[in-house]
Design an enzyme around this catalytic site. Structure first.
Site, PDB file in Angstrom:
ATOM      1  N   GLN A 271     -36.125 -28.509  20.908  1.00 31.34           N
ATOM      2  CA  GLN A 271     -35.143 -27.428  20.903  1.00 31.34           C
ATOM      3  C   GLN A 271     -34.150 -27.616  19.763  1.00 31.34           C
ATOM      4  OE1 GLN A 271     -31.668 -26.744  23.535  1.00 31.34           O
ATOM      5  NE2 GLN A 271     -32.690 -24.833  24.090  1.00 31.34           N
TER       6      GLN A 271
ATOM      7  N   CYS B 205     -26.570 -21.787  24.997  1.00 31.73           N
ATOM      8  CA  CYS B 205     -25.524 -22.785  25.265  1.00 31.73           C
ATOM      9  C   CYS B 205     -24.144 -22.176  25.007  1.00 31.73           C
ATOM     10  CB  CYS B 205     -25.732 -24.005  24.383  1.00 31.73           C
ATOM     11  SG  CYS B 205     -24.447 -25.227  24.641  1.00 31.73           S
TER      12      CYS B 205
ATOM     13  N   GLY C  38     -31.170 -22.218  38.742  1.00 33.93           N
ATOM     14  CA  GLY C  38     -30.978 -22.276  40.194  1.00 33.93           C
ATOM     15  C   GLY C  38     -32.250 -22.411  41.012  1.00 33.93           C
TER      16      GLY C  38
ATOM     17  N   GLY D 266     -34.243 -27.236  35.554  1.00 34.75           N
ATOM     18  CA  GLY D 266     -33.305 -28.159  34.922  1.00 34.75           C
ATOM     19  C   GLY D 266     -32.850 -29.249  35.865  1.00 34.75           C
ATOM     20  N   ARG D 267     -31.706 -29.026  36.491  1.00 32.49           N
ATOM     21  CA  ARG D 267     -31.047 -30.095  37.241  1.00 32.49           C
ATOM     22  C   ARG D 267     -31.882 -30.670  38.370  1.00 32.49           C
ATOM     23  NH1 ARG D 267     -25.928 -26.288  37.696  1.00 32.49           N
ATOM     24  NH2 ARG D 267     -27.687 -24.833  37.620  1.00 32.49           N
TER      25      ARG D 267
HETATM   26  C1  LIG Z   1     -26.488 -31.963  31.504  1.00 31.98           C
HETATM   27  C2  LIG Z   1     -27.058 -30.660  31.012  1.00 31.98           C
HETATM   28  C3  LIG Z   1     -27.285 -30.481  29.665  1.00 31.98           C
HETATM   29  C4  LIG Z   1     -27.836 -29.287  29.179  1.00 31.98           C
HETATM   30  N1  LIG Z   1     -28.138 -29.169  27.842  1.00 31.98           N
HETATM   31  C5  LIG Z   1     -28.808 -28.076  27.407  1.00 31.98           C
HETATM   32  C6  LIG Z   1     -29.313 -28.000  26.071  1.00 31.98           C
HETATM   33  O1  LIG Z   1     -29.187 -28.937  25.274  1.00 31.98           O
HETATM   34  N2  LIG Z   1     -29.956 -26.870  25.701  1.00 31.98           N
HETATM   35  C7  LIG Z   1     -30.147 -25.818  26.561  1.00 31.98           C
HETATM   36  O2  LIG Z   1     -30.751 -24.804  26.188  1.00 31.98           O
HETATM   37  N3  LIG Z   1     -29.695 -25.863  27.823  1.00 31.98           N
HETATM   38  C8  LIG Z   1     -29.061 -26.982  28.270  1.00 31.98           C
HETATM   39  N4  LIG Z   1     -28.685 -27.060  29.590  1.00 31.98           N
HETATM   40  C9  LIG Z   1     -28.976 -25.932  30.492  1.00 31.98           C
HETATM   41  C10 LIG Z   1     -30.351 -26.133  31.153  1.00 31.98           C
HETATM   42  O3  LIG Z   1     -31.377 -26.151  30.203  1.00 31.98           O
HETATM   43  C11 LIG Z   1     -30.613 -25.012  32.179  1.00 31.98           C
HETATM   44  O4  LIG Z   1     -30.614 -23.793  31.496  1.00 31.98           O
HETATM   45  C12 LIG Z   1     -29.550 -24.953  33.267  1.00 31.98           C
HETATM   46  O5  LIG Z   1     -29.274 -26.239  33.791  1.00 31.98           O
HETATM   47  C13 LIG Z   1     -29.975 -24.021  34.411  1.00 31.98           C
HETATM   48  O6  LIG Z   1     -31.169 -24.476  34.998  1.00 31.98           O
HETATM   49  P1  LIG Z   1     -31.144 -25.256  36.425  1.00 31.98           P
HETATM   50  O7  LIG Z   1     -30.354 -24.405  37.386  1.00 31.98           O
HETATM   51  O8  LIG Z   1     -32.579 -25.393  36.819  1.00 31.98           O
HETATM   52  O9  LIG Z   1     -30.460 -26.570  36.190  1.00 31.98           O
HETATM   53  C14 LIG Z   1     -28.128 -28.237  30.081  1.00 31.98           C
HETATM   54  C15 LIG Z   1     -27.904 -28.428  31.451  1.00 31.98           C
HETATM   55  C16 LIG Z   1     -27.387 -29.628  31.920  1.00 31.98           C
HETATM   56  C17 LIG Z   1     -27.185 -29.828  33.411  1.00 31.98           C
END
Ligand SMILES: Cc1cc2nc3c(=O)[nH]c(=O)nc-3n(C[C@H](O)[C@H](O)[C@H](O)COP(=O)(O)O)c2cc1C
Length: 355
Positions: A86, A116, A229, A249-250
């Site tokens: 990315q 972001c 989510g 993600g998380r």
């Molecule tokens: C610690 C952390 C760092 C993240 N860094 C990035 C990143 O570098 N680039 C990006 O596109 N999204 C980043 N995100 C967002 C995630 O890629 C994702 O879009 C977001 O957590 C929602 O997905 P989830 O609900 O499954 O966690 C980050 C999220 C977290 C928690």
């Protein structure tokens, strides 16, 4: 500028890139790019749990690659494939240069971050604020597509600030797809560029999956993936009824054992091999053992302390009795002189004691 050995500047601009045809299945389930989390050690760990999940790097800015330590940012283990780099940036020429570097280093995809919301990223005029400039994003995508043969994809939000209209995201996807992007990963909430921290921006703006479903209906020829989510296999399956892919993600980071279900459930494939006598707890141990070997090898090759690697697997026993004690041992920096196998023995002793 640092180039990989064996390549010169001519190699940076092939006249006709050969575009790979990658089936949409590649994007069916992926682990999201997460700064400070999805580094190469984390991705190695995730790959032990799923052979097929697509893994994304943390965002790497064009500035970091053009002025910084390229090997530190781009090195990865061959086992990580398929793995996507990315990029964060908004200068077409810089992005083209960095996309080419990524391809030369062996990445399977180049993804542009348009999601972001952090202030630092806004100051650099990239990330989510790029959604306000679809033509610039289209120029960035075109510049990258012109020089690489691997897919160029975009991760974005459904809107910025209080823009609620579907037309905003539809016009964005329309303009960017015309420039050659065929895969969109949509974090199904707005990014509020003022007043919310990045963390709040992952929680406060409401999730609106229906907008992503509308995008797929309107652009059936594009690969559309949803993010945001999603925490259970049932939710993944429901999204896959409507879309090509889901990005996690998380939950993947905090509950990595879930990844063990993914190959069988979503790729019709066997999960990575485990010893025949495995029961569930033993299988986790098997993964832990493989990580110990990896930590020892990394320490020998690069002097990386095991703690820099072990931090990514602290969720491995998520929900099991003794998990907290196990995590405490693996987080104890006073043990840093020990071999990872010895740390593992102590961690298992702590689990037994807790029981
Ligand atoms: C610690 C952390 C760092 C993240 N860094 C990035 C990143 O570098 N680039 C990006 O596109 N999204 C980043 N995100 C967002 C995630 O890629 C994702 O879009 C977001 O957590 C929602 O997905 P989830 O609900 O499954 O966690 C980050 C999220 C977290 C928690």
């Amino acid at each position: 500028m640092w180039l990989r050995a064996g390549w010169d500047n001519e190699g940076m601009s092939p006249s006709v890139p050969i575009h790979q045809t990658v089936p949409a299945e590649r994007w069916r389930l992926s682990v999201a790019p997460m700064m400070d989390w999805t580094d190469r050690h984390c991705r190695y760990f995730h790959r032990l749990l799923s052979k097929n999940a697509l893994l994304y790097t943390e965002m790497v800015t064009t500035g970091a690659l053009i002025h910084g330590d390229v090997p530190r940012h781009l090195q990865f283990n061959a086992q990580e494939h398929p793995v996507a780099l990315q990029l964060g940036g908004s200068e077409p020429a810089d992005l083209a240069h960095c996309a080419k570097l990524g391809e030369l280093w062996g990445y399977d995809e180049i993804n542009l971050n348009c999601g972001c919301p952090s202030e630092r990223v806004q100051r650099g005029a990239f990330g989510a604020c790029l959604m306000a400039e679809p033509q610039l994003v289209a120029d960035c995508v075109k510049a990258m597509v012109d020089v690489v043969g691997v897919p160029v994809t975009v991760k974005h939000r459904i809107g910025i600030d209080k823009t609620e209209s579907y037309d905003f995201v539809r016009d964005f996807v329309g303009a960017v797809s015309e420039a050659g992007c065929k895969v969109f990963i949509v974090h199904a909430r707005n990014a509020w560029l003022k007043g919310l921290s990045p963390k709040e921006n992952r929680e406060v703006p409401p999730l609106r999956y229906e907008l992503v479903h509308r995008l797929k209906a309107e652009f059936p020829h594009l690969t559309l993936c949803v993010n945001g989510g999603i925490t259970t296999s049932e939710q993944v399956a429901a999204q896959l009824q409507q879309l090509d892919g889901v990005m996690i993600g998380r939950e993947a980071y905090h509950n990595p054992w879930w990844l063990r279900e993914w190959d069988a459930a979503f790729f019709n494939a066997e999960p990575p091999s485990v010893p025949a006598e495995s029961v569930e707890a033993l299988t986790r141990e098997h993964v832990e053992e493989q990580m110990c070997d990896y930590m020892a090898a990394e320490a020998a090759a690069h002097g990386a302390p095991w703690s820099a690697i072990a931090r990514h697997m602290l969720g491995l026993r998520h929900g099991l009795p003794g998990a907290r004690k196990w995590r405490q041992v693996w987080s104890d920096h006073r043990l840093k002189a020990l071999h990872p196998r010895d740390v593992m023995a102590l961690a298992h002793g702590a689990v037994r004691e807790a029981a």
